[in-house]
Structures are given as structure tokens and as C-alpha cells.
Design a protein around this motif. Sequence first.
Motif, PDB file in Angstrom:
ATOM      1  N   THR A 254      38.585  44.978  37.160  1.00 38.51           N
ATOM      2  CA  THR A 254      39.728  45.115  38.078  1.00 38.51           C
ATOM      3  C   THR A 254      41.060  44.942  37.338  1.00 38.51           C
ATOM      4  O   THR A 254      42.105  44.937  37.948  1.00 38.51           O
TER       5      THR A 254
ATOM      6  N   LYS B 167      45.886  38.586  40.486  1.00 39.05           N
ATOM      7  CA  LYS B 167      45.075  39.651  41.089  1.00 39.05           C
ATOM      8  C   LYS B 167      45.741  40.175  42.355  1.00 39.05           C
ATOM      9  O   LYS B 167      45.505  39.647  43.442  1.00 39.05           O
TER      10      LYS B 167
ATOM     11  N   GLY C 241      30.414  37.723  32.884  1.00 33.45           N
ATOM     12  CA  GLY C 241      31.864  37.537  32.747  1.00 33.45           C
ATOM     13  C   GLY C 241      32.451  36.651  33.829  1.00 33.45           C
ATOM     14  O   GLY C 241      33.610  36.232  33.733  1.00 33.45           O
TER      15      GLY C 241
HETATM   16  N1  LIG Z   1      40.556  31.291  35.771  1.00 30.20           N
HETATM   17  C1  LIG Z   1      40.201  31.754  34.564  1.00 30.20           C
HETATM   18  N2  LIG Z   1      40.238  30.952  33.489  1.00 30.20           N
HETATM   19  C2  LIG Z   1      39.895  31.409  32.260  1.00 30.20           C
HETATM   20  N3  LIG Z   1      39.494  32.671  32.016  1.00 30.20           N
HETATM   21  C3  LIG Z   1      39.424  33.527  33.060  1.00 30.20           C
HETATM   22  C4  LIG Z   1      39.766  33.115  34.378  1.00 30.20           C
HETATM   23  N4  LIG Z   1      39.624  34.187  35.208  1.00 30.20           N
HETATM   24  C5  LIG Z   1      39.215  35.198  34.440  1.00 30.20           C
HETATM   25  N5  LIG Z   1      39.088  34.835  33.146  1.00 30.20           N
HETATM   26  C6  LIG Z   1      38.647  35.702  32.026  1.00 30.20           C
HETATM   27  O1  LIG Z   1      39.035  37.055  32.305  1.00 30.20           O
HETATM   28  C7  LIG Z   1      37.889  37.891  32.501  1.00 30.20           C
HETATM   29  C8  LIG Z   1      38.142  38.892  33.630  1.00 30.20           C
HETATM   30  O2  LIG Z   1      38.478  38.221  34.837  1.00 30.20           O
HETATM   31  P1  LIG Z   1      37.724  38.504  36.215  1.00 30.20           P
HETATM   32  O3  LIG Z   1      38.299  37.609  37.242  1.00 30.20           O
HETATM   33  O4  LIG Z   1      36.249  38.411  35.996  1.00 30.20           O
HETATM   34  O5  LIG Z   1      38.173  39.988  36.541  1.00 30.20           O
HETATM   35  P2  LIG Z   1      37.391  41.364  36.792  1.00 30.20           P
HETATM   36  O6  LIG Z   1      37.403  41.560  38.286  1.00 30.20           O
HETATM   37  O7  LIG Z   1      38.204  42.376  36.107  1.00 30.20           O
HETATM   38  O8  LIG Z   1      35.988  41.228  36.266  1.00 30.20           O
HETATM   39  C9  LIG Z   1      36.745  36.910  32.783  1.00 30.20           C
HETATM   40  O9  LIG Z   1      35.493  37.415  32.422  1.00 30.20           O
HETATM   41  C10 LIG Z   1      37.135  35.709  31.929  1.00 30.20           C
HETATM   42  O10 LIG Z   1      36.778  35.898  30.573  1.00 30.20           O
END
Ligand SMILES: Nc1ncnc2c1ncn2[C@@H]1O[C@H](COP(=O)(O)OP(=O)(O)O)[C@@H](O)[C@H]1O
Length: 257
Positions: A57, A76, A168
Motif C-alpha cells: 500500500t 496511511k 511483513g
Molecule cells: N509501526 C511500524 N514500526 C516499524 N516498522 C514498520 C511499522 N509499520 C510498518 N513498518 C515497516 O514497513 C513495512 C510496510 O508497512 P505495512 O504497514 O505492512 O504496509 P503495507 O500495507 O504496504 O504492507 C512493514 O513490513 C515494516 O517493515
Amino acid sequence: MTFLLLLATLWFGVPAASQPASAAASAKSWLGREAAIEAHLRAAEVTKLEAIGTGVTRPQRAYLQPAAPVASLVWKPLAPGRRGGHWESYKSEIAAYELDRLLQLHMVPPAVERRIGDDAGAAIMWLEGPRSVKQAGGHVPSGPIWGGAIRRMKMFDNLIGNPDRNAGNILIGAPGELILIDHSRAFLSDTRLEKFERVDAALWEGMKRIGDDDLRRVLEPWIDRPAIDALLERRARMAATIDRLVAAKGRASVIIP
Ligand SMILES: Nc1ncnc2c1ncn2[C@@H]1O[C@H](COP(=O)(O)OP(=O)(O)O)[C@@H](O)[C@H]1O
Ligand SMILES: [Mg+2]
């Protein structure tokens, strides 16, 4: 006075109420400081936005001024809707956090609603230390100390109807700690469950004890009525499955303290 306070802070560290059993090592740095962190996520000035570069996303990381009590957040601005075949909403991120609070699950980092520029979205605390399961090689940690966290994660995902718990979307904290992120696709209206064999006793007690009215009150600002009804239906199905498992295998091998 200030000096004494400083001394006290150095001596005692974070407030005692926030300290879990493995205090020093916990990666859940928000616990006991939720109110201050939520306020900062809501209102702190954003000085820089950068692409996170992983994830589908394409969330961004926003840096905050001042940098305490939290230095950056995941941004987001996913308006509720369908993208690439998936229903998604930034509001589901906030609902997941609010439900974590209600259940005292302590696995979902703080997430609040705010605006950055012209967009509304979810602002989620960025955790500096922990790596995702994906970054750590793709395997969810296993062994006795991880069993409880894995069970609680699966129960939470069944309750919130989360189809998206990939490598992830799990961060690895201190030994035995998993941190759950990325709930923008959760709260499906599908009432089917992922298969499970065991539940965590305390969390299941908590899930049963929370009244329908409290659940609705907490979720209503973020989740529409059919999706809340679906969550209640999934909880009922979990109860039926647990009853069936207990009848077949005995309580001790199903409901794990
Ligand atoms: N709150 C957070 N703290 C640390 N790293 C994060 C956090 N949220 C996301 N990430 C990192 O960013 C990546 C992508 O975020 P994510 O929320 O999974 O988005 P998507 O919907 O694109 O998969 C995660 O796999 C992680 O590595
Ligand atoms: Mg993700």
C-alpha cells in the motif's frame, strides 16, 4: 525539584505500571505511555515524509517535531475503498489498536486519526528497533517462549477477520514478544475462521467478557455495522469451536494458561 525528578526518572526509568515482566528488554515501548504518544501522533508537526519502500500500500514514514515521545510515524492515508481487489481502510488500523486496548492485548502499536496536508489517514507509531519476520528471514520464531504470542496473534486475527498476516506484518520484539502491524485490510464481513487448535486462556476470557455494547462503542467510529456484526459472529464461532475442541481433547490441551 527538576533535578529530583530527573534523578527519579533515571533511577526508575519508565513508570512502574508500564513495566511488563521482562521490563528492560521489552520492545513495546508504548505501554504505559499511550495517552502521551497518541496526543503526539495526532498533533506533532511533520517535518519530512519519506517512502517506506516496502509493502504494497506504499505507506510513508513521517518525521515529527519535537522528536519525543515518538520521533516518527507510519502514514496511511488509505480512504476506505477497494484497491486491487482488496477492501482497505486507514480506519481499520485505528480500530485494531482500539480493540487491542479494550482487550489489553498489548501487541498493536498506537494508531490515531489525523490530517497531513489535505489528507486524512492513520498515524501509527513507528517502532525504531524491531525487525519484521520478513526482514529477519521469513520464519515466525518458534519454541516454547513464542507459543503464547503466536496463539494470541491468531486469536486476534480471527476476531478481527484479518486476511493479511504475512511476514511483513509481524515485528519481532524481545524474546517471546510479537508486535502486530498493518491492519488496513482487516474487519472483513467474512465470518469464516482460520483453523486453530488452542487458545490463550487469559485472552479468551477477555474476549468473552467484553460486552457487545462495549465492542460496538469502541468500533463504531471506524467500522461499519455489518463488519461489527461479522466480528461478533466470528467470536461466537470461536466459542463453538473451542467447546467442540474441549469436548474432544479436554480443557487442558485446548485452553492454555
Ligand atoms: N509501526 C511500524 N514500526 C516499524 N516498522 C514498520 C511499522 N509499520 C510498518 N513498518 C515497516 O514497513 C513495512 C510496510 O508497512 P505495512 O504497514 O505492512 O504496509 P503495507 O500495507 O504496504 O504492507 C512493514 O513490513 C515494516 O517493515
Ligand atoms: Mg504489510
